[in-house]
Design a protein around this motif. Structure first.
Motif, PDB file in Angstrom:
ATOM      1  N   SER A 162       0.732  -1.234  -0.010  1.00 21.04           N
ATOM      2  CA  SER A 162      -0.035  -0.151  -0.129  1.00 21.04           C
ATOM      3  C   SER A 162       0.899   1.340  -0.043  1.00 21.04           C
ATOM      4  N   GLY A 163       1.975   1.219   0.203  1.00 25.08           N
ATOM      5  CA  GLY A 163       2.960   2.506   0.387  1.00 25.08           C
ATOM      6  C   GLY A 163       2.938   3.130  -0.876  1.00 25.08           C
ATOM      7  N   ILE A 164       2.937   2.830  -1.959  1.00 26.32           N
ATOM      8  CA  ILE A 164       2.880   3.660  -3.185  1.00 26.32           C
ATOM      9  C   ILE A 164       2.029   4.453  -3.236  1.00 26.32           C
ATOM     10  N   MET A 165       0.670   3.894  -3.533  1.00 28.76           N
ATOM     11  CA  MET A 165      -0.609   4.247  -3.493  1.00 28.76           C
ATOM     12  C   MET A 165      -1.013   5.162  -2.496  1.00 28.76           C
ATOM     13  N   ALA A 166      -0.712   4.876  -1.231  1.00 29.70           N
ATOM     14  CA  ALA A 166      -0.934   5.884  -0.128  1.00 29.70           C
ATOM     15  C   ALA A 166       0.054   7.220  -0.157  1.00 29.70           C
ATOM     16  N   GLY A 183      11.506 -10.233  -4.341  1.00 35.18           N
ATOM     17  CA  GLY A 183      12.193  -9.590  -3.050  1.00 35.18           C
ATOM     18  C   GLY A 183      10.968  -8.595  -2.394  1.00 35.18           C
ATOM     19  N   LEU A 184      11.064  -8.752  -0.972  1.00 32.59           N
ATOM     20  CA  LEU A 184      10.109  -7.836  -0.347  1.00 32.59           C
ATOM     21  C   LEU A 184      10.034  -6.313  -0.760  1.00 32.59           C
ATOM     22  N   GLY A 185       9.110  -5.868  -0.951  1.00 34.49           N
ATOM     23  CA  GLY A 185       9.019  -4.569  -1.418  1.00 34.49           C
ATOM     24  C   GLY A 185       9.285  -4.042  -2.819  1.00 34.49           C
ATOM     25  N   ALA A 186       9.691  -5.202  -3.611  1.00 31.80           N
ATOM     26  CA  ALA A 186      10.295  -5.112  -5.062  1.00 31.80           C
ATOM     27  C   ALA A 186       9.301  -5.290  -5.873  1.00 31.80           C
ATOM     28  N   GLY A 187       8.259  -5.586  -5.512  1.00 37.37           N
ATOM     29  CA  GLY A 187       6.928  -5.925  -6.646  1.00 37.37           C
ATOM     30  C   GLY A 187       6.422  -4.904  -7.447  1.00 37.37           C
ATOM     31  N   LYS A 192       1.909  -3.806  -7.714  1.00 35.81           N
ATOM     32  CA  LYS A 192       1.345  -3.041  -6.809  1.00 35.81           C
ATOM     33  C   LYS A 192       1.658  -1.651  -7.289  1.00 35.81           C
ATOM     34  N   LEU A 193       2.166  -1.310  -8.658  1.00 35.86           N
ATOM     35  CA  LEU A 193       2.527   0.080  -8.795  1.00 35.86           C
ATOM     36  C   LEU A 193       1.364   0.235  -9.841  1.00 35.86           C
ATOM     37  N   PHE A 194       0.072   0.516  -9.166  1.00 37.06           N
ATOM     38  CA  PHE A 194      -1.230   0.823  -9.892  1.00 37.06           C
ATOM     39  C   PHE A 194      -1.583  -0.227 -11.026  1.00 37.06           C
ATOM     40  N   PHE A 195      -0.922  -1.309 -11.377  1.00 35.82           N
ATOM     41  CA  PHE A 195      -1.253  -2.479 -12.082  1.00 35.82           C
ATOM     42  C   PHE A 195      -2.556  -3.272 -11.664  1.00 35.82           C
ATOM     43  N   LEU A 196      -2.263  -3.560 -10.480  1.00 33.81           N
ATOM     44  CA  LEU A 196      -3.095  -4.607  -9.899  1.00 33.81           C
ATOM     45  C   LEU A 196      -4.102  -3.772  -8.767  1.00 33.81           C
TER      46      LEU A 196
END
Length: 373
Positions: free
Chosen positions: A38-42, A253-257, A260-264
């Motif tokens: 959620s960090g990027i979106m928040a 890697g944790l956090g490297a996905g 979640k960068l507004f694709f999913l």
């Protein structure tokens, strides 16, 4: 030595600490994944990348406190107020559907606003329904195989809750409560001919409701071939597949996905397991599934060990609430059932589900002691 042994035999069994530890580990991993997903979106929409993490951490603390309270309270507190919990559930659902307190989101009113947070009455209704069905079936065993006693009252009560949910509208929530009713009737002793006949009729009615609303029908068919409309109804499922495919054995890697960068969509909510698969890979997913399997096993064990019938039905019902979420969420994310917004207990972002999941575990810990109220 003999007296010590006898005194130990009369001590009430201790609560299931293994269940407690497994739940806390899963909820802790859930907090980490909420932060990661959620960090990027928040940060983009609210200017604080820790916003959802801080909210989830607050819900974690509230839920843990309520879990402890449910663990320590005498069980008569729950049982003697069975009808009170049911009335509260009806009132909350009615307030959500028919008053300005209901929060309108995407054409549905499924939450009640309490200022600092929103609450979803559906989650509380699950627990209230379990208390009622456990109370009813434990006291009507001698008549439970009759149509007028074994079926009509439980179906009418559950039907009222489902009708209120359909006014929101929340078809999936109504189906969830119907599922609780089916399995509670199954273990409660309702005749199989009555039960399967009734649910065949309800399934037919549910299918008519799906056909009545185009968006429901599209959801129903989207999972059959999501790549047919990869930018339409199948978009969310396709992006989920991409996330799992990218994770491979050990993950990126944790956090490297990247999904979640507004694709999913709903990366930190219902589809958080896709982020787990991408960032932690098959091995990370296996850890989550092992924890989930262990929790379900400990919950079922508590139910089977109960000597009192109402305790056994209550424990089974609380286990059922958790198990349906544990099984249905991965099934949706992996595309094996039609898409439905079902959070993954203790992992997905959301205060109502997290708190109610903790309450279920608190009641199970209480029952695991098998002490008299």
């Amino acid at each position: 030595m003999k007296n010590t042994r006898l005194s130990n035999q009369h001590q009430p069994p201790k609560a299931d600490k293994l269940l407690l530890v497994a739940v806390l580990i899963l909820a802790g991993l859930g907090l980490i994944m909420v932060l990661s997903s959620s960090g990027i979106m928040a940060e983009r929409y609210f200017g604080d990348k820790y916003l959802f993490f801080k909210k989830q951490a607050a819900f974690f603390c509230i839920g843990a406190a309520l879990m402890y309270a449910c663990w320590r309270l005498p069980r008569v507190f729950f049982y003697e107020l069975t009808y009170f919990w049911l009335v509260v559930a009806v009132i909350l659902l009615a307030l959500c559907s028919f008053t300005p307190l209901g929060v309108d989101a995407n054409g549905a009113k499924r939450w009640i606003s309490f200022g600092l947070f929103n609450f979803q009455p559906l989650e509380f209704s699950k627990i209230a329904l379990v208390f009622y069905l456990a109370y009813y079936f434990s006291r009507k065993q001698e008549l439970v195989r009759t149509l007028s006693v074994g079926m009509l009252p439980p179906f009418l009560v559950t039907g009222l809750l489902c009708i209120l949910l359909l006014t929101q509208p929340d078809f999936g929530g109504a189906a969830f409560l119907a599922g609780i009713l089916f399995f509670m009737c199954l273990v409660g002793g309702t005749r199989l001919t009555y039960l399967f006949g009734a649910f065949t009729f309800l399934a037919w009615g549910g299918w008519l409701l799906i056909l009545q609303e185009p968006y429901r029908y599209k959801r129903w068919t989207a999972f059959l071939d999501p790549f047919k409309e990869p930018f339409g109804t199948g978009y969310q499922l396709v992006q989920s597949f991409y996330a799992f495919g990218s994770g491979k054995l050990t993950g990126v890697g944790l956090g490297a996905g990247k999904q979640k960068l507004f694709f999913l969509p709903e990366a930190h909510n219902d589809f958080i397991l896709a982020v787990v698969g991408e960032e932690m890979g098959f091995l990370g997913m296996s850890l989550f599934f092992l924890l989930i399997g262990f929790i379900i096993f400990r919950c079922l064990r508590i139910a089977l060990l109960q000597e009192d019938l109402q305790d056994r039905f209550t424990a089974f019902g609380m286990t059922l609430i958790l198990t349906v979420g544990f099984l249905l969420n991965p099934a949706v994310v992996l595309g094996t059932v039609p898409p439905k917004g079902v959070p993954l207990p203790f992992v997905s972002y959301g205060g109502s589900n997290l708190i109610v999941s903790f309450i279920c575990v608190g009641i199970l810990l209480n029952l695991s002691q098998r002490r008299h109220a």
